[in-house]
Design a protein around this motif. Structure first.
Motif, short mmCIF file in Angstrom:
data_model
loop_
_atom_site.label_atom_id
_atom_site.label_comp_id
_atom_site.label_asym_id
_atom_site.label_seq_id
_atom_site.Cartn_x
_atom_site.Cartn_y
_atom_site.Cartn_z
N ALA A 203 0.77 -1.32 -0.01
CA ALA A 203 -0.09 0.12 0.20
C ALA A 203 0.84 1.19 -0.03
O ALA A 203 0.34 2.38 -0.50
N ASN A 204 2.05 0.96 0.41
CA ASN A 204 2.90 2.01 0.37
C ASN A 204 3.81 2.11 -1.07
O ASN A 204 4.51 1.18 -1.38
N PRO A 205 3.51 3.17 -1.93
CA PRO A 205 4.04 3.17 -3.23
C PRO A 205 5.52 3.05 -3.38
O PRO A 205 6.27 2.88 -4.29
N GLN A 206 5.91 3.44 -2.22
CA GLN A 206 7.60 3.61 -2.03
C GLN A 206 8.40 2.33 -1.69
O GLN A 206 9.40 2.36 -1.35
N PHE A 207 7.36 1.38 -1.33
CA PHE A 207 7.96 0.00 -0.76
C PHE A 207 8.53 -0.90 -1.93
O PHE A 207 7.60 -1.00 -2.92
N GLU A 208 9.70 -1.42 -1.72
CA GLU A 208 10.33 -2.43 -2.46
C GLU A 208 10.94 -3.27 -1.65
O GLU A 208 11.33 -3.43 -0.70
N HIS A 209 10.59 -4.71 -2.40
CA HIS A 209 11.40 -5.87 -1.60
C HIS A 209 11.93 -6.89 -2.66
O HIS A 209 11.25 -6.93 -3.44
N ALA A 210 12.72 -7.54 -2.01
CA ALA A 210 13.06 -8.64 -2.93
C ALA A 210 13.37 -10.05 -1.82
O ALA A 210 13.80 -9.91 -0.82
N VAL A 211 12.72 -11.30 -2.28
CA VAL A 211 13.05 -12.37 -1.55
C VAL A 211 14.22 -13.39 -2.77
O VAL A 211 13.80 -13.76 -3.76
N LEU A 212 15.19 -13.47 -1.93
CA LEU A 212 16.31 -14.10 -2.96
C LEU A 212 16.12 -15.56 -2.83
O LEU A 212 16.40 -16.28 -1.85
N PRO A 213 16.17 -16.27 -4.11
CA PRO A 213 15.92 -17.73 -4.08
C PRO A 213 17.15 -18.37 -3.75
O PRO A 213 18.39 -18.17 -3.87
N GLY A 214 17.06 -19.29 -2.73
CA GLY A 214 17.92 -20.25 -2.45
C GLY A 214 18.80 -19.86 -1.02
O GLY A 214 19.74 -20.57 -0.68
N LEU A 215 18.51 -18.58 -0.70
CA LEU A 215 19.16 -17.98 0.58
C LEU A 215 18.52 -18.27 1.90
O LEU A 215 17.25 -18.01 1.63
N GLY A 232 23.93 -12.05 -3.02
CA GLY A 232 23.90 -11.11 -1.79
C GLY A 232 24.60 -9.72 -2.09
O GLY A 232 24.21 -8.75 -1.76
N GLY A 233 25.80 -9.89 -2.68
CA GLY A 233 26.60 -8.58 -3.05
C GLY A 233 25.61 -7.57 -3.99
O GLY A 233 25.72 -6.55 -3.83
N ALA A 234 24.82 -8.30 -4.74
CA ALA A 234 23.96 -7.25 -5.67
C ALA A 234 23.09 -6.58 -4.79
O ALA A 234 22.58 -5.52 -5.08
N THR A 235 22.46 -7.36 -3.55
CA THR A 235 21.53 -6.65 -2.88
C THR A 235 22.35 -5.29 -2.22
O THR A 235 21.64 -4.31 -1.66
N TRP A 236 23.57 -5.37 -1.66
CA TRP A 236 24.17 -4.42 -1.11
C TRP A 236 24.41 -3.34 -2.22
O TRP A 236 24.27 -2.10 -1.76
N VAL A 237 24.73 -3.48 -3.25
CA VAL A 237 24.89 -2.57 -4.48
C VAL A 237 23.50 -1.74 -4.53
O VAL A 237 23.59 -0.52 -4.64
N ARG A 238 22.53 -2.52 -4.58
CA ARG A 238 21.17 -1.96 -4.66
C ARG A 238 20.67 -1.14 -3.56
O ARG A 238 20.13 0.11 -3.64
N SER A 239 21.17 -1.38 -2.46
CA SER A 239 20.87 -0.68 -1.05
C SER A 239 21.79 0.57 -1.32
O SER A 239 21.26 1.51 -0.88
N VAL A 240 23.04 0.61 -1.60
CA VAL A 240 23.87 1.77 -1.66
C VAL A 240 23.03 2.69 -2.51
O VAL A 240 22.93 3.90 -2.38
N ALA A 241 22.64 2.04 -3.68
CA ALA A 241 22.23 2.90 -4.80
C ALA A 241 20.83 3.75 -4.27
O ALA A 241 20.40 4.60 -4.60
N HIS A 242 20.28 2.84 -3.44
CA HIS A 242 18.92 3.18 -2.94
C HIS A 242 18.97 4.51 -1.79
O HIS A 242 18.44 5.26 -2.13
N LEU A 243 20.09 4.30 -1.07
CA LEU A 243 20.40 5.50 -0.27
C LEU A 243 20.83 6.83 -0.96
O LEU A 243 20.42 7.78 -0.77
N ARG A 244 21.64 6.41 -1.96
CA ARG A 244 22.14 7.59 -2.67
C ARG A 244 21.27 8.40 -3.40
O ARG A 244 21.16 9.56 -3.51
#
Length: 250
Positions: A203-215, A232-244
């Motif tokens: 319901a929050n249009p700014q909410f994003e999530h991912a469920v990583l297969p096999g982890l 997992g490393g890709a999630t960190w790259v995405r996290s930093v991009a989200h913050l930036r």
């Protein structure tokens, strides 16, 4: 499994590190590590897991400073003291003495501390496990946050003695940009509660999530944060991009 030691071969950038004390409404001082790219850089709060401050989270603070932020890593266990010995058993025993509602109030004060030291109004938060739960609670209880939550508990485990508010009970108030990650095999958090939470959080249009297969739970601790080909490393790259994208001027 929670994060303590840094996996070998992952070097952190040089950054200015200092120990600081965060004033709390109670009159107490909460110790924290402050790692800054510049004194007035956008602030990012790191909320650690039940092992508390560790070399792993100190490494993440340096990485965030290298990305242009000032990172604050508070010790929410300062009232309980350091772990008497390594391992989950001692960590669970110490957590049993933690008032997690009070810890959430302490983190509110840490966000306020960062806000007064930054030229940008929003503050970022990155939380893991117990800290991910705190991050989801913060995102539902105050404005002007940019949130990243790793394997937070929509419903804190039944064995937690003094839990914080359940994020799933506050999800109707979730606000701001929120990015959340879970592993598909996370039996610790329980994927049924994650599914319920993410359905409501949509319901929050700014909410994003991912469920990583096999982890499973704590997957970032065994990931190569510098390798975007590592799931997992890709999630960190995405996290930093989200913050930036939300905290750094374009």
């Amino acid at each position: 499994m929670c994060h303590s030691d840094l996996p070998p071969g992952q070097a952190a950038p040089d950054a200015v590190r200092r120990e600081v004390d965060i004033p709390l409404p109670s009159g107490e001082l909460m110790p924290a590590l402050h790692v800054a790219a510049a004194p007035d850089a956008p602030g990012v709060l790191i909320a650690a897991d039940m092992l508390g401050r560790s070399p792993y989270y100190e490494h993440l603070a340096a990485l965030l400073a290298g990305a242009g932020f000032q990172a604050l890593l508070p010790d929410v266990f300062f009232r309980q003291g350091p772990l008497p010995e390594p391992g989950a058993e001692a960590a669970i025993a110490r957590r049993a003495r933690l008032d997690e509602k009070q810890s959430l109030d302490d983190l509110h004060a840490a966000v306020d501390w960062l806000r007064t030291r930054s030229t940008t109004v929003p503050v970022g938060t990155v939380g893991f496990c117990m800290g991910g739960t705190f991050g989801l609670d913060l995102a539902s209880t105050r404005d002007e946050l940019v949130t990243v939550a790793y394997y937070g508990f929509p419903e804190p485990p039944a064995w937690v003695v003094s839990p914080p508010p359940r994020p799933i009970d506050l999800v109707g108030s979730l606000r701001g940009p929120v990015l959340a990650f879970w592993g598909e095999q996370d039996t610790t958090v329980g994927m049924e509660s994650v599914e319920r939470y993410t359905e409501l959080a949509a319901a929050n249009p700014q909410f994003e999530h991912a469920v990583l297969p096999g982890l499973g739970h704590g997957f970032l601790g065994s990931s190569d944060l510098g390798d975007p080909a590592d799931p997992g490393g890709a999630t960190w790259v995405r996290s930093v991009a989200h913050l930036r994208s939300h905290l750094l001027p374009s």
